[in-house]
Design a protein around this motif. Structure first.
Motif, PDB file in Angstrom:
ATOM      1  N   SER A   9      -1.628  -1.807   7.556  1.00  0.00           N
ATOM      2  CA  SER A   9      -1.613  -1.169   8.870  1.00  0.00           C
ATOM      3  C   SER A   9      -1.012   0.226   8.742  1.00  0.00           C
ATOM      4  CB  SER A   9      -0.819  -2.011   9.867  1.00  0.00           C
ATOM      5  OG  SER A   9       0.527  -2.083   9.473  1.00  0.00           O
ATOM      6  N   ASP A  10      -1.288   1.087   9.709  1.00  0.00           N
ATOM      7  CA  ASP A  10      -0.815   2.469   9.677  1.00  0.00           C
ATOM      8  C   ASP A  10       0.697   2.575   9.538  1.00  0.00           C
ATOM      9  OD1 ASP A  10      -3.370   3.453   9.869  1.00  0.00           O
ATOM     10  OD2 ASP A  10      -3.266   3.782  12.031  1.00  0.00           O
ATOM     11  N   VAL A  13       2.006   2.433   5.778  1.00  0.00           N
ATOM     12  CA  VAL A  13       1.596   3.432   4.800  1.00  0.00           C
ATOM     13  C   VAL A  13       2.336   4.745   5.035  1.00  0.00           C
ATOM     14  CG1 VAL A  13      -0.344   4.762   3.890  1.00  0.00           C
ATOM     15  CG2 VAL A  13      -0.677   2.388   4.596  1.00  0.00           C
ATOM     16  N   GLU A  14       3.037   5.228   4.011  1.00  0.00           N
ATOM     17  CA  GLU A  14       3.726   6.514   4.105  1.00  0.00           C
ATOM     18  C   GLU A  14       2.812   7.665   3.726  1.00  0.00           C
ATOM     19  OE1 GLU A  14       7.492   8.665   1.944  1.00  0.00           O
ATOM     20  OE2 GLU A  14       7.642   6.549   2.441  1.00  0.00           O
ATOM     21  N   ILE A  15       2.011   7.482   2.657  1.00  0.00           N
ATOM     22  CA  ILE A  15       1.122   8.541   2.183  1.00  0.00           C
ATOM     23  C   ILE A  15      -0.035   7.912   1.406  1.00  0.00           C
ATOM     24  CG2 ILE A  15       2.442   8.903   0.066  1.00  0.00           C
ATOM     25  CD1 ILE A  15       1.710  11.872   0.248  1.00  0.00           C
ATOM     26  N   VAL A  16      -1.174   8.549   1.456  1.00  0.00           N
ATOM     27  CA  VAL A  16      -2.320   8.190   0.625  1.00  0.00           C
ATOM     28  C   VAL A  16      -2.719   9.460  -0.095  1.00  0.00           C
ATOM     29  CG1 VAL A  16      -4.724   7.442   0.591  1.00  0.00           C
ATOM     30  CG2 VAL A  16      -3.124   6.392   2.198  1.00  0.00           C
ATOM     31  N   TYR A  17      -2.835   9.411  -1.422  1.00  0.00           N
ATOM     32  CA  TYR A  17      -3.243  10.593  -2.165  1.00  0.00           C
ATOM     33  C   TYR A  17      -4.154  10.215  -3.302  1.00  0.00           C
ATOM     34  CZ  TYR A  17       0.256   9.531  -5.760  1.00  0.00           C
ATOM     35  OH  TYR A  17       0.991   8.931  -6.748  1.00  0.00           O
ATOM     36  N   GLU A  18      -4.896  11.186  -3.778  1.00  0.00           N
ATOM     37  CA  GLU A  18      -5.851  10.965  -4.857  1.00  0.00           C
ATOM     38  C   GLU A  18      -5.308  11.610  -6.124  1.00  0.00           C
ATOM     39  OE1 GLU A  18     -10.483  12.058  -5.940  1.00  0.00           O
ATOM     40  OE2 GLU A  18      -9.740  12.299  -3.906  1.00  0.00           O
TER      41      GLU A  18
END
Length: 56
Positions: A9-10, A13-18
């Motif tokens: 759930s939102d 999540v602290e961060i999403v990165y590639e």
């Protein structure tokens, strides 16, 4: 994992990165900011039919 599905759930999540996987000795690694040292993380490997060969 819930019923075979990956669910976050939102508010979880602290961060999403590639990041690109790179060689490291006889294995591979991804970079991660030091501020996340010791934190629990998930690595999601995406299916990519046109990936570059790991051996060059």
């Amino acid at each position: 994992m819930e019923g075979g599905k990956f669910v976050l759930s939102d508010d979880q999540v602290e961060i999403v990165y590639e990041e690109k996987v790179t060689r490291f000795g006889h294995g591979a690694k991804i970079g991660c900011p030091r501020k996340y040292l010791g934190r629990r993380v998930y690595v999601v490997v995406l299916r990519d039919d046109e990936h570059e060969e790991a051996d060059g």
